[in-house]
Design an enzyme around this catalytic site. Structure first.
Site, mmCIF file in Angstrom:
data_model
loop_
_atom_site.group_PDB
_atom_site.id
_atom_site.type_symbol
_atom_site.label_atom_id
_atom_site.label_comp_id
_atom_site.label_asym_id
_atom_site.label_seq_id
_atom_site.Cartn_x
_atom_site.Cartn_y
_atom_site.Cartn_z
ATOM 1 N N LYS A 53 -0.989 36.565 2.763
ATOM 2 C CA LYS A 53 -0.611 35.207 2.342
ATOM 3 C C LYS A 53 -1.564 34.712 1.259
ATOM 4 O O LYS A 53 -1.140 34.148 0.247
ATOM 5 C CB LYS A 53 -0.647 34.244 3.544
ATOM 6 C CG LYS A 53 0.577 34.354 4.436
ATOM 7 C CD LYS A 53 0.401 33.614 5.751
ATOM 8 C CE LYS A 53 1.611 33.866 6.664
ATOM 9 N NZ LYS A 53 1.402 33.413 8.035
ATOM 10 N N GLN A 97 -2.300 29.701 11.708
ATOM 11 C CA GLN A 97 -1.680 30.966 12.104
ATOM 12 C C GLN A 97 -1.494 31.014 13.624
ATOM 13 O O GLN A 97 -2.442 30.806 14.385
ATOM 14 C CB GLN A 97 -2.581 32.131 11.634
ATOM 15 C CG GLN A 97 -2.008 33.507 11.885
ATOM 16 C CD GLN A 97 -0.768 33.807 11.053
ATOM 17 O OE1 GLN A 97 -0.702 33.511 9.874
ATOM 18 N NE2 GLN A 97 0.237 34.402 11.692
ATOM 19 N N ASP A 120 4.960 25.175 7.450
ATOM 20 C CA ASP A 120 5.672 26.024 8.413
ATOM 21 C C ASP A 120 6.919 25.315 8.956
ATOM 22 O O ASP A 120 7.786 25.963 9.549
ATOM 23 C CB ASP A 120 4.745 26.358 9.596
ATOM 24 C CG ASP A 120 4.239 27.798 9.567
ATOM 25 O OD1 ASP A 120 4.849 28.620 8.855
ATOM 26 O OD2 ASP A 120 3.251 28.077 10.256
#
Ligand code: NDP
Length: 291
Positions: A53, A97, A120
C-alpha cells in the site's frame, strides 16, 4: 464456451495511471493527498499489505505515512494516534490495518476515524450513507468489483445478482452497490438452502466466502459474469473461491486469482484517498472513482 478473463491487474494499472494524473493536477493547487496506514503487531500478511500500500501510494504521487505500533499497544494509545491523524491537514485518508489484536474493540477504533478520512468505508456513518444512497466512502474491494462489472457489462440494471458472503467488508457493501445499480440482488451465506440452484439463476455471481474453489462450474449459469473475491493460501499457492477450471467452461467471463479483484482493492484505496482529498478541500469528486 471458453470464458473471457476479466483482467483486474490491467484495469487496476490503468486506474492508478488516471489517479496519478489527477494527483498531479492537484499538485498545481498546492495539494498533496496523504494516506496514513496504521499497523499493529507483526502479522506477516498484514506487513506485506501495508508495504505494498505504501509503495503504490508513493507511486501515484501521494504522501504515505506509516505508523507501526507494537502488538501490546493499548486501545487508548491507538485512539490518541487516530485523533492526531484526524487533526493532521496533511492526512486525507486513514486506514487501520485489520484484524486488530484481540484486546481492542474494532468497532470503537474504526468509528474513531473521522468519516471524511475513512478510506476503508467501514465507519458506521459511511455504512449508513451507502445503505441510504447518500455520498459515502465505499469499501475498496466491493468498489473494485463494481468497477470491473460495469466495465465488462455496462448497465447492471435488471440483472440477477447473487453475492455469496455477508461480511461487512465485502458481501453486504457489494450487495448495496449492486442494488444501487438496479440489479436484483440476493445475498447468500452459510445457512442458505440449495446454494447451487440459487447460483444457477445469477447473471452476476460474486463469491466472497473464503473457501478454496468452493463454487463449482455446474453452479454457474451459462454466460454469467463471475467475480471471485476469495484469497485462499493453499499448498498450490493463492486460490480463489471459484473453481476456475469449471468456471472457464461455463461462465461468460470471470476474474482470475491472482490478478482479478486483489489489485483492484489497492487501486480503489488510492481512489478513495483522492476522493477524500477532493471532498476535504471542497472540490468536486474526481471523475469515475465513486459509484
Ligand atoms: P468472512 O469470513 O467475513 O465472510 C465469509 C462469508 O462466507 C460469510 O458471510 C459466511 O456465511 C459465508 N460462508 C461461509 N461458508 C459458506 C457456505 N458453505 N455457503 C455459503 N456461504 C458461506 O470473509 P470476508 O468477507 O472477509 O472475505 C471473503 C473472502 O474474500 C476471503 O477469501 C478473503 O480473503 C477475501 N478477501 C479478498 C479481498 C481482496 O482484496 N481480493 C479483500 C477482502 C477479502 P455466514 O455469515 O453465515 O457465516
Amino acid at each position: 464456451m471458453t470464458a473471457q478473463i476479466i483482467d483486474g491487474k490491467a484495469f487496476a494499472a490503468r486506474l492508478r495511471t488516471r489517479i496519478a494524473t489527477q494527483v498531479q493536477a492537484l499538485a498545481g493547487q498546492g495539494i498533496t493527498p496523504g494516506l496514513a496506514v496504521v499497523l499493529l503487531g507483526e502479522d506477516p500478511a498484514s506487513q506485506v499489505y501495508v508495504r505494498s500500500k505504501g509503495r503504490m501510494t508513493r507511486e501515484v504521487g501521494m504522501a504515505s505515512f506509516e505508523h507501526r505500533l507494537p502488538q501490546q499497544t493499548s486501545q487508548q494509545e491507538l485512539l490518541d494516534l487516530i485523533q492526531k491523524l484526524n487533526d493532521d491537514p496533511a492526512v486525507h485518508g486513514i486506514l487501520v490495518q485489520l484484524p486488530l489484536p484481540s484486546h481492542m474493540d474494532e468497532g470503537a477504533v474504526i468509528n474513531a476515524i473521522t468519516p471524511e478520512k475513512d478510506v476503508d468505508g467501514f465507519h458506521i456513518l459511511n455504512v449508513g450513507r451507502l445503505a441510504t444512497g447518500q455520498r459515502a466512502m465505499v469499501p475498496c474491494t466491493p468498489l473494485g468489483c463494481l468497477m470491473l462489472l460495469r466495465d465488462h457489462l455496462g448497465s447492471l440494471a435488471g440483472r440477477n445478482a447473487v453475492v455469496i458472503g455477508r461480511s461487512n467488508i465485502v458481501g453486504k457493501p457489494m450487495a448495496q452497490l449492486l442494488l444501487r445499480d438496479s440489479a436484483t440482488v440476493t445475498i447468500a451465506h452459510s445457512r442458505t438452502e440449495d446454494l447451487p440452484a440459487l447460483c444457477r439463476r445469477a447473471d452476476i455471481l460474486v463469491a466472497a466466502v473464503g473457501r478454496p474453489a468452493f463454487v463449482k462450474g455446474d453452479w454457474i449459469k451459462p454466460g454469467a459474469t463471475v467475480i471471485d473475491v476469495g484469497i485462499n493460501r493453499t499448498e498450490d499457492g493463492l486460490v480463489g473461491d471459484v473453481d476456475h477450471e469449471g468456471a472457464s467452461q461455463v461462465a461468460g467471463a470471470f476474474t482470475p486469482v491472482p490478478g482479478g479483484v486483489g489489485p483492484m482493492t489497492i487501486a480503489c484505496l488510492l481512489a478513495n484517498t483522492l476522493t477524500a482529498t477532493a471532498r476535504i478541500h471542497g472540490l468536486p469528486d474526481p471523475d469515475g472513482l465513486t459509484p
